[in-house]
Design a protein around this motif. Structure first.
Motif, PDB file in Angstrom:
ATOM      1  N   HIS A   1       0.740  -1.140   0.061  1.00 35.46           N
ATOM      2  CA  HIS A   1      -0.105   0.112  -0.020  1.00 35.46           C
ATOM      3  C   HIS A   1       1.014   1.094  -0.053  1.00 35.46           C
ATOM      4  CE1 HIS A   1      -3.440  -2.559   0.834  1.00 35.46           C
ATOM      5  NE2 HIS A   1      -2.721  -3.151   1.785  1.00 35.46           N
ATOM      6  N   ARG A   2       2.108   1.158  -0.054  1.00 34.45           N
ATOM      7  CA  ARG A   2       3.001   2.381   0.073  1.00 34.45           C
ATOM      8  C   ARG A   2       2.766   3.302  -1.173  1.00 34.45           C
ATOM      9  NH1 ARG A   2       7.653   4.113   2.406  1.00 34.45           N
ATOM     10  NH2 ARG A   2       8.076   2.228   3.581  1.00 34.45           N
ATOM     11  N   ASP A   3       2.588   2.803  -2.325  1.00 34.38           N
ATOM     12  CA  ASP A   3       2.268   3.785  -3.120  1.00 34.38           C
ATOM     13  C   ASP A   3       0.911   4.642  -3.119  1.00 34.38           C
ATOM     14  OD1 ASP A   3       4.837   3.297  -4.583  1.00 34.38           O
ATOM     15  OD2 ASP A   3       3.691   1.953  -6.094  1.00 34.38           O
ATOM     16  N   LEU A   4      -0.102   3.726  -2.555  1.00 30.94           N
ATOM     17  CA  LEU A   4      -1.300   4.391  -2.523  1.00 30.94           C
ATOM     18  C   LEU A   4      -1.160   5.593  -1.242  1.00 30.94           C
ATOM     19  CD1 LEU A   4      -4.320   4.910  -2.647  1.00 30.94           C
ATOM     20  CD2 LEU A   4      -4.565   2.750  -1.208  1.00 30.94           C
ATOM     21  N   LEU A   5      -0.569   4.979  -0.059  1.00 39.15           N
ATOM     22  CA  LEU A   5      -0.436   6.001   0.936  1.00 39.15           C
ATOM     23  C   LEU A   5       0.363   7.250   0.565  1.00 39.15           C
ATOM     24  CD1 LEU A   5       0.355   3.212   3.584  1.00 39.15           C
ATOM     25  CD2 LEU A   5      -1.774   4.354   3.046  1.00 39.15           C
ATOM     26  N   THR A   6       1.439   6.938  -0.291  1.00 39.13           N
ATOM     27  CA  THR A   6       2.190   8.406  -0.634  1.00 39.13           C
ATOM     28  C   THR A   6       1.295   9.265  -1.472  1.00 39.13           C
ATOM     29  OG1 THR A   6       4.426   7.229  -0.485  1.00 39.13           O
ATOM     30  CG2 THR A   6       4.307   9.101  -1.902  1.00 39.13           C
TER      31      THR A   6
ATOM     32  N   ALA B   1      -7.600   0.149   4.457  1.00 39.02           N
ATOM     33  CA  ALA B   1      -8.329   1.217   5.309  1.00 39.02           C
ATOM     34  C   ALA B   1      -7.658   1.706   6.534  1.00 39.02           C
ATOM     35  CB  ALA B   1      -9.847   0.365   5.647  1.00 39.02           C
ATOM     36  N   TYR B   2      -7.126   0.681   7.280  1.00 40.02           N
ATOM     37  CA  TYR B   2      -6.357   1.179   8.393  1.00 40.02           C
ATOM     38  C   TYR B   2      -5.093   2.107   7.993  1.00 40.02           C
ATOM     39  CZ  TYR B   2      -3.441   0.845  12.628  1.00 40.02           C
ATOM     40  OH  TYR B   2      -2.687   1.376  13.736  1.00 40.02           O
ATOM     41  N   LEU B   3      -4.435   1.829   7.016  1.00 39.61           N
ATOM     42  CA  LEU B   3      -3.336   2.336   6.671  1.00 39.61           C
ATOM     43  C   LEU B   3      -3.645   3.985   6.089  1.00 39.61           C
ATOM     44  CD1 LEU B   3      -1.250  -0.314   5.435  1.00 39.61           C
ATOM     45  CD2 LEU B   3      -0.752   0.976   7.306  1.00 39.61           C
ATOM     46  N   ILE B   4      -4.692   3.839   5.227  1.00 37.58           N
ATOM     47  CA  ILE B   4      -5.184   5.140   4.674  1.00 37.58           C
ATOM     48  C   ILE B   4      -5.633   5.918   5.977  1.00 37.58           C
ATOM     49  CG2 ILE B   4      -6.881   6.438   3.458  1.00 37.58           C
ATOM     50  CD1 ILE B   4      -6.956   3.980   1.471  1.00 37.58           C
TER      51      ILE B   4
ATOM     52  N   GLU C   1     -16.579   5.842   4.993  1.00 37.10           N
ATOM     53  CA  GLU C   1     -15.258   5.485   5.188  1.00 37.10           C
ATOM     54  C   GLU C   1     -14.435   6.808   5.430  1.00 37.10           C
ATOM     55  OE1 GLU C   1     -11.559   2.794   3.247  1.00 37.10           O
ATOM     56  OE2 GLU C   1     -13.541   2.796   2.292  1.00 37.10           O
ATOM     57  N   ILE C   2     -14.602   7.737   4.773  1.00 33.81           N
ATOM     58  CA  ILE C   2     -14.039   8.844   4.902  1.00 33.81           C
ATOM     59  C   ILE C   2     -14.164   9.538   6.524  1.00 33.81           C
ATOM     60  CG2 ILE C   2     -13.987  11.301   4.179  1.00 33.81           C
ATOM     61  CD1 ILE C   2     -14.563  10.447   1.321  1.00 33.81           C
ATOM     62  N   GLY C   3     -15.475   9.338   6.718  1.00 33.81           N
ATOM     63  CA  GLY C   3     -15.826   9.798   7.991  1.00 33.81           C
ATOM     64  C   GLY C   3     -15.262   9.118   9.165  1.00 33.81           C
ATOM     65  N   GLU C   4     -14.939   7.774   8.942  1.00 34.82           N
ATOM     66  CA  GLU C   4     -14.106   7.068   9.847  1.00 34.82           C
ATOM     67  C   GLU C   4     -12.835   7.387  10.009  1.00 34.82           C
ATOM     68  OE1 GLU C   4     -13.623   2.551   9.980  1.00 34.82           O
ATOM     69  OE2 GLU C   4     -16.050   2.869   9.422  1.00 34.82           O
ATOM     70  N   ILE C   5     -12.291   7.565   8.790  1.00 35.93           N
ATOM     71  CA  ILE C   5     -10.782   8.024   8.614  1.00 35.93           C
ATOM     72  C   ILE C   5     -10.464   9.261   9.430  1.00 35.93           C
ATOM     73  CG2 ILE C   5      -9.052   8.857   7.020  1.00 35.93           C
ATOM     74  CD1 ILE C   5     -10.169   7.011   5.050  1.00 35.93           C
ATOM     75  N   ILE C   6     -11.533  10.373   9.140  1.00 36.93           N
ATOM     76  CA  ILE C   6     -11.134  11.503   9.759  1.00 36.93           C
ATOM     77  C   ILE C   6     -11.714  11.553  11.389  1.00 36.93           C
ATOM     78  CG2 ILE C   6     -10.792  12.844   7.617  1.00 36.93           C
ATOM     79  CD1 ILE C   6     -13.887  14.015   8.113  1.00 36.93           C
ATOM     80  N   GLY C   7     -12.455  10.808  11.522  1.00 37.96           N
ATOM     81  CA  GLY C   7     -12.865  10.688  13.140  1.00 37.96           C
ATOM     82  C   GLY C   7     -14.080  11.577  13.157  1.00 37.96           C
ATOM     83  N   ARG C   8     -15.156  11.682  12.008  1.00 33.11           N
ATOM     84  CA  ARG C   8     -16.260  12.325  12.163  1.00 33.11           C
ATOM     85  C   ARG C   8     -17.393  11.289  11.521  1.00 33.11           C
ATOM     86  NH1 ARG C   8     -12.929  15.546  13.879  1.00 33.11           N
ATOM     87  NH2 ARG C   8     -12.788  17.739  13.644  1.00 33.11           N
ATOM     88  N   SER C   9     -18.523  11.846  11.588  1.00 29.39           N
ATOM     89  CA  SER C   9     -19.622  11.238  11.141  1.00 29.39           C
ATOM     90  C   SER C   9     -19.907  10.988   9.505  1.00 29.39           C
ATOM     91  CB  SER C   9     -21.074  11.922  11.709  1.00 29.39           C
ATOM     92  OG  SER C   9     -21.291  12.973  11.157  1.00 29.39           O
ATOM     93  N   GLU C  10     -20.495  10.303   9.226  1.00 31.21           N
ATOM     94  CA  GLU C  10     -20.659  10.508   7.263  1.00 31.21           C
ATOM     95  C   GLU C  10     -21.409  11.554   6.976  1.00 31.21           C
ATOM     96  OE1 GLU C  10     -22.970   7.865   4.057  1.00 31.21           O
ATOM     97  OE2 GLU C  10     -22.661   6.936   5.937  1.00 31.21           O
ATOM     98  N   ALA C  11     -22.344  12.054   7.792  1.00 34.22           N
ATOM     99  CA  ALA C  11     -23.091  13.162   7.376  1.00 34.22           C
ATOM    100  C   ALA C  11     -22.115  14.368   7.574  1.00 34.22           C
ATOM    101  CB  ALA C  11     -24.127  13.648   8.352  1.00 34.22           C
ATOM    102  N   THR C  12     -21.038  14.486   8.406  1.00 32.31           N
ATOM    103  CA  THR C  12     -20.130  15.770   8.424  1.00 32.31           C
ATOM    104  C   THR C  12     -18.889  15.493   7.342  1.00 32.31           C
ATOM    105  OG1 THR C  12     -20.219  15.558  11.015  1.00 32.31           O
ATOM    106  CG2 THR C  12     -18.140  16.585  10.005  1.00 32.31           C
TER     107      THR C  12
END
Length: 162
Positions: free
Chosen positions: A9-14, A51-54, A131-142
């Motif tokens: 996943h390195r290229d994706l993470l970069t 998902a974890y690494l992103i 998934e974005i909400g989970e990643i940034i620590g906010r709700s899906e609506a946010t």
């Protein structure tokens, strides 16, 4: 095993870190920091490596972006993002790629760190809002609201903040 799982996943993470931060150096630093976090985790308990690494990379990028912005406040000169990704074989294509990339990075620079992260994750990587909400620590609506504001702001082409 953990190293191989990370390297997949390195290229994706970069790419995620670069699009959020705008510089290769910062992106590489964030990916390295993500590696350090990954190496300290019991990877057997991680259900979805990608998902974890992103998530880790995005949160580290947002933190770094906030720190960098605070440092730039004391800098008087103009800031321009660093370009990557030009194709050296075809000069015309490289010129177009560079100008589009620069324009996008300048526009992204006008977004808040969270808006920028949401915009990149949604528009560049087509991640679902949940998934974005989970990643940034906010709700899906946010996440949806942040994406809407970011898109509106990009369309208006004016800085959201002074």
């Amino acid at each position: 095993m953990a190293t191989e799982r990370f390297e997949e996943h390195r290229d994706l993470l970069t790419a995620v870190a670069y699009r959020v931060l705008g510089t290769v150096t910062d992106a590489e630093d964030v990916v390295q920091e993500a590696w350090l976090r990954w190496s300290g985790v019991d990877t057997a308990e991680v259900e979805d490596d990608r998902a974890y690494l992103i998530r880790v990379t995005t949160r580290l990028s947002i933190d770094r972006l906030r720190r960098v912005r605070a440092q730039r406040e004391s800098y008087v000169g103009p800031w321009l993002p660093e370009l990557v990704g030009a194709v050296p074989d075809v000069a015309e294509h490289a010129e177009l790629t560079a100008s589009v990339e620069l324009a996008l990075l300048v526009v992204l620079e006008t977004l808040s760190p969270l808006e920028r992260a949401v915009f990149v994750l949604r528009e560049a990587f087509a991640l679902p809002y949940a998934e974005i909400g989970e990643i940034i620590g906010r709700s899906e609506a946010t996440a949806r609201q942040l994406a809407r504001r970011a898109k509106q702001h990009v369309r208006e082409r004016r800085p959201r903040f002074e």
